[in-house]
Design an enzyme around this catalytic site. Structure first.
Site, PDB file in Angstrom:
ATOM      1  N   ASN A  73       0.989  -1.345  -0.098  1.00 44.49           N
ATOM      2  CA  ASN A  73       0.059   0.030  -0.012  1.00 44.49           C
ATOM      3  C   ASN A  73       0.729   1.119   0.003  1.00 44.49           C
ATOM      4  OD1 ASN A  73       0.669  -0.825   2.730  1.00 44.49           O
ATOM      5  ND2 ASN A  73      -1.048   0.263   3.485  1.00 44.49           N
ATOM      6  N   ILE A  74       0.423   2.240  -0.750  1.00 45.27           N
ATOM      7  CA  ILE A  74       1.121   3.479  -0.928  1.00 45.27           C
ATOM      8  C   ILE A  74       0.152   4.526  -0.464  1.00 45.27           C
ATOM      9  CG2 ILE A  74       2.490   5.101  -2.206  1.00 45.27           C
ATOM     10  CD1 ILE A  74       2.840   2.409  -4.221  1.00 45.27           C
ATOM     11  N   GLU A  75       0.644   5.042   0.772  1.00 43.32           N
ATOM     12  CA  GLU A  75      -0.587   6.252   1.366  1.00 43.32           C
ATOM     13  C   GLU A  75      -0.099   7.620   0.737  1.00 43.32           C
ATOM     14  OE1 GLU A  75      -0.642   5.596   5.667  1.00 43.32           O
ATOM     15  OE2 GLU A  75      -1.986   3.776   4.842  1.00 43.32           O
ATOM     16  N   CYS A  84      -3.974   0.859  -2.486  1.00 42.16           N
ATOM     17  CA  CYS A  84      -4.074  -0.465  -1.912  1.00 42.16           C
ATOM     18  C   CYS A  84      -3.128  -1.067  -2.419  1.00 42.16           C
ATOM     19  CB  CYS A  84      -5.201  -1.190  -1.801  1.00 42.16           C
ATOM     20  SG  CYS A  84      -6.580  -0.405  -0.680  1.00 42.16           S
ATOM     21  N   GLU A  86      -3.107  -4.364  -3.169  1.00 40.39           N
ATOM     22  CA  GLU A  86      -3.429  -5.151  -4.226  1.00 40.39           C
ATOM     23  C   GLU A  86      -3.391  -4.512  -5.356  1.00 40.39           C
ATOM     24  OE1 GLU A  86      -4.858  -4.689  -1.383  1.00 40.39           O
ATOM     25  OE2 GLU A  86      -6.292  -5.951  -0.515  1.00 40.39           O
ATOM     26  N   CYS A 122     -10.291  -4.692   0.296  1.00 34.17           N
ATOM     27  CA  CYS A 122     -11.293  -4.078   0.262  1.00 34.17           C
ATOM     28  C   CYS A 122     -12.340  -3.904  -0.989  1.00 34.17           C
ATOM     29  CB  CYS A 122     -10.874  -2.342   0.412  1.00 34.17           C
ATOM     30  SG  CYS A 122     -10.410  -1.589  -1.267  1.00 34.17           S
ATOM     31  N   CYS A 125     -10.638  -2.891  -4.409  1.00 34.96           N
ATOM     32  CA  CYS A 125      -9.571  -3.880  -4.792  1.00 34.96           C
ATOM     33  C   CYS A 125     -10.433  -5.142  -5.361  1.00 34.96           C
ATOM     34  CB  CYS A 125      -8.798  -4.291  -3.751  1.00 34.96           C
ATOM     35  SG  CYS A 125      -7.594  -2.863  -3.413  1.00 34.96           S
TER      36      CYS A 125
HETATM   37  N1  THU Z   1      -5.503  -1.198   2.437  1.00 38.00           N
HETATM   38  C1  THU Z   1      -4.748  -2.078   1.517  1.00 38.00           C
HETATM   39  O1  THU Z   1      -3.646  -2.013   1.105  1.00 38.00           O
HETATM   40  N2  THU Z   1      -5.638  -2.968   0.989  1.00 38.00           N
HETATM   41  C2  THU Z   1      -6.866  -3.148   1.192  1.00 38.00           C
HETATM   42  O2  THU Z   1      -7.650  -3.896   0.514  1.00 38.00           O
HETATM   43  C3  THU Z   1      -7.672  -2.557   2.322  1.00 38.00           C
HETATM   44  C4  THU Z   1      -6.808  -1.300   2.790  1.00 38.00           C
HETATM   45  C5  THU Z   1      -4.478  -0.125   2.936  1.00 38.00           C
HETATM   46  C6  THU Z   1      -4.949   1.347   2.648  1.00 38.00           C
HETATM   47  C7  THU Z   1      -4.281   2.195   3.720  1.00 38.00           C
HETATM   48  O3  THU Z   1      -3.035   2.516   3.317  1.00 38.00           O
HETATM   49  C8  THU Z   1      -4.341   1.294   4.880  1.00 38.00           C
HETATM   50  O4  THU Z   1      -4.689  -0.225   4.590  1.00 38.00           O
HETATM   51  C9  THU Z   1      -5.633   1.206   5.841  1.00 38.00           C
HETATM   52  O5  THU Z   1      -6.695   1.297   5.413  1.00 38.00           O
END
Ligand code: THU
Length: 167
Positions: A73-75, A84, A86, A122, A125
């Site tokens: 994941n890259i915020e 996300c 995935e 999520c 995804c």
């Molecule tokens: N996140 C994912 O990488 N994949 C998901 O399917 C659900 C959420 C990440 C997004 C965010 O960076 C962190 O989890 C918290 O929501």
């Protein structure tokens, strides 16, 4: 890290189990393949960028040819711009010309901790997986190689919206 092709010469990567969604038979990965995919997802998690939630996710996507694409994941400070794990893996593969996928493994947990729970994908995804995945696409949520759950996408995204609806 490049895993190369993880298939054996026989190309036997699948086994059978019951689809909890409709009771039919579904494919599950052979153990050596799920092991490799989960390992790759755990490694991808170490490269996640999550300075805001501190929840790091790693994904490993297995192509039809047996190649693994990893993603974390890259915020972003503008939270909505976050990607996300995935989708990072899927977009990496698609942007390199790959569109046929067999499975994805996902691991997630608080930064610096081993995964305590299964990190289910999520809704966005799941939708993106559905764009490229066939009925037998496998989704693994894993704490480690010994503790994981395996689903076909249809179990996680029943009655999904797809491109055939807008043709
Ligand atoms: N996140 C994912 O990488 N994949 C998901 O399917 C659900 C959420 C990440 C997004 C965010 O960076 C962190 O989890 C918290 O929501």
């Amino acid at each position: 890290m490049c895993f190369g092709c993880i298939f054996s010469e026989k190309q036997e990567v699948s086994d059978k189990a019951m689809n909890k969604y409709d009771g039919t038979e579904k494919m599950v990965l052979e153990r050596h393949v799920s092991d490799a995919l989960i390992q790759a997802a755990l490694e991808a998690r170490t490269m996640a960028y999550a300075p805001y939630s501190h929840y790091t996710v790693g994904a490993a996507l297995l192509t039809a040819e047996g190649v693994i694409y990893q993603g974390g994941n890259i915020e972003n400070a503008s939270y909505g711009a976050t990607n996300c794990a995935e989708r990072t893996a899927i977009f990496k593969a698609v942007s390199e010309g790959c569109r046929q996928f067999r499975a994805i493994a996902i691991t997630g947990g608080m930064d610096g901790e081993a995964p305590l729970d299964y990190a289910y994908p999520c809704g966005i995804c799941r939708q993106v997986m559905g764009e490229f995945a066939g009925r037998d696409f496998i989704v693994i949520v894993a704490k480690n190689t010994a503790d994981f759950q395996e689903y076909c996408l249809e179990e996680l995204l029943p009655y999904g919206f797809g491109g055939e609806s807008i043709k």
